[in-house]
Scaffold this active site. Sequence first.
Site, PDB file in Angstrom:
ATOM      1  NE  ARG A  44      -4.429  -1.307   1.772  1.00 43.30           N
ATOM      2  CZ  ARG A  44      -5.428  -1.404   2.643  1.00 43.30           C
ATOM      3  NH1 ARG A  44      -5.265  -1.039   3.895  1.00 43.30           N
ATOM      4  NH2 ARG A  44      -6.605  -1.847   2.257  1.00 43.30           N
ATOM      5  CE  LYS A  69     -19.360 -14.828   8.080  1.00 43.80           C
ATOM      6  NZ  LYS A  69     -19.326 -13.625   8.931  1.00 43.80           N
ATOM      7  N   GLY A  81      -8.025  -7.937  -1.116  1.00 47.74           N
ATOM      8  CA  GLY A  81      -8.152  -8.828   0.035  1.00 47.74           C
ATOM      9  C   GLY A  81      -7.352 -10.115  -0.094  1.00 47.74           C
ATOM     10  N   GLY A 119     -12.645  -4.095   1.735  1.00 48.49           N
ATOM     11  CA  GLY A 119     -14.053  -3.683   1.790  1.00 48.49           C
ATOM     12  C   GLY A 119     -14.402  -2.668   0.706  1.00 48.49           C
TER      13      GLY A 119
HETATM   14  C1  3PG Z   1      -8.856  -1.636   5.048  1.00 47.20           C
HETATM   15  O1  3PG Z   1      -7.751  -2.154   5.217  1.00 47.20           O
HETATM   16  O2  3PG Z   1      -9.903  -2.293   4.887  1.00 47.20           O
HETATM   17  C2  3PG Z   1      -8.917  -0.141   4.974  1.00 47.20           C
HETATM   18  O3  3PG Z   1      -7.712   0.426   5.308  1.00 47.20           O
HETATM   19  C3  3PG Z   1     -10.046   0.389   5.807  1.00 47.20           C
HETATM   20  O4  3PG Z   1      -9.896   0.022   7.151  1.00 47.20           O
HETATM   21  P1  3PG Z   1     -11.166  -0.244   8.043  1.00 47.20           P
HETATM   22  O5  3PG Z   1     -11.851  -1.475   7.505  1.00 47.20           O
HETATM   23  O6  3PG Z   1     -10.664  -0.410   9.448  1.00 47.20           O
HETATM   24  O7  3PG Z   1     -12.073   0.964   7.895  1.00 47.20           O
HETATM   25 MG    MG Z   2     -11.633  -3.200   6.084  1.00 46.44          MG
END
Ligand code: 3PG
Ligand code: MG
Length: 423
Positions: free
Chosen positions: A40, A206, A375, A398
Amino acid sequence: MAKLTVKDLEVRDRCVFVRVDFNVPLEEKDGQMVITDATRIQETLPTLKLLSERGGKLILASHLGRPKGKREPSMSLRPVAGRLQELLGRPVKFVDDCIGDEVEQAAKAMKAGDVLLLENLRFHKEEEANDPAFAEKLAKPAAVYVNDAFGSAHRAHASTEGAARMVAKRGGPCAAGLLMERELKFLGQELENPARPFLVILGGAKVSDKIQVIDRLLDQADTVLIGGAMAYTFRLAQGFKTGKSLVEADKVEVAKAALAKAARRNVRFLLPVDDLVAVPFKTAKLDKKGKPVIDYRDLRVNTDLNCPDDAAGLDIGPATLKTYSEVVAKARTILWNGPMGLFEDKRFAQGTQGVARAVAEATRKNGAKSIIGGGDSVKALNQARLGDQVTFMSTGGGASLEFLEGRVLPGVAALTDQSPNSP
Ligand code: 3PG
Ligand code: MG
């Protein structure tokens, strides 16, 4: 509408507030926090270099972890400043707060091209509350706002939303960084008119996490391949036994609706035809939450669509991997999100790694466009050392999912629209 980007900005001698997502994984080693994956940070370098070379004074802000409004030393961004300095090849000054006198003094002392990193935004609870007074304090030194934190763009927090509105209210431009621009391109525009066949591979635990994405992509995809524990909720919906596999019994109707939509729209929707199963048992070890760690014994390939009563399905089987790899080889556009099994455990990683190899090969040999939706699939590709052999890997978790669901991300919505007659 297209958003203003950093390429459109005039930043010489101006303070630029840059929201980045430096929420990187850390591990404690000999009493120090060490960054275990700097992707990142690496991915923001093009934006930071461009702004710095154009003479901007960069004030970088990020969250790290979920400290919930408290100063949590293990979640300090200080180690990130060190790593950024190495990667950027220029000094990075660190201030141990994100608002207040010290920040303002440091900002005033900056020269064209300088870089300053602020301490974790979430040490203040007002960040997540999107508190306007806090957003104003964050935005105070800045004439220009840039968001390159795609991974956090689904959060309407003070740094991702409120601060942009404050800068805009004063007439300052709010632009997308180059990483943000790339993410929106690959997860957005590129999938609107994909080269066909357009294949979507979805995995993970899920159905409930992915159902919105499945529903939306069923409108566009030619084929959908399902893996991971969520396959068992689909099998349950079809009336098969799922043994001790992870299932969401309350999502059976949702799974049925997806299967019906796939049939209606003529989308080829494939579920695993064999799997690797094993008998779970509690060990004497406890996890971080004090619960017994689960281990597995009696690993075997199961070719029955019913899972044995005493076993859980933990990976796709060899016949499924073969079929899935053949489908991948014919695709022109591939979107992949979610592992095929419990890949963190080597014994159950073959399905995920096999799919990773197939995706990399389709990209290399056939020129397929492969887009990895963030992810765990990114983790799996990196684990297989294939990260550089796909077209695009998202830095979002997310955020990628919400964007693929077709939702407007608050961090994007807050940016300035490109004027209709600009190039
Ligand atoms: C992540 O890694 O999903 C983002 O940096 C956002 O973090 P968070 O889910 O804690 O808001
Ligand atoms: Mg997150």
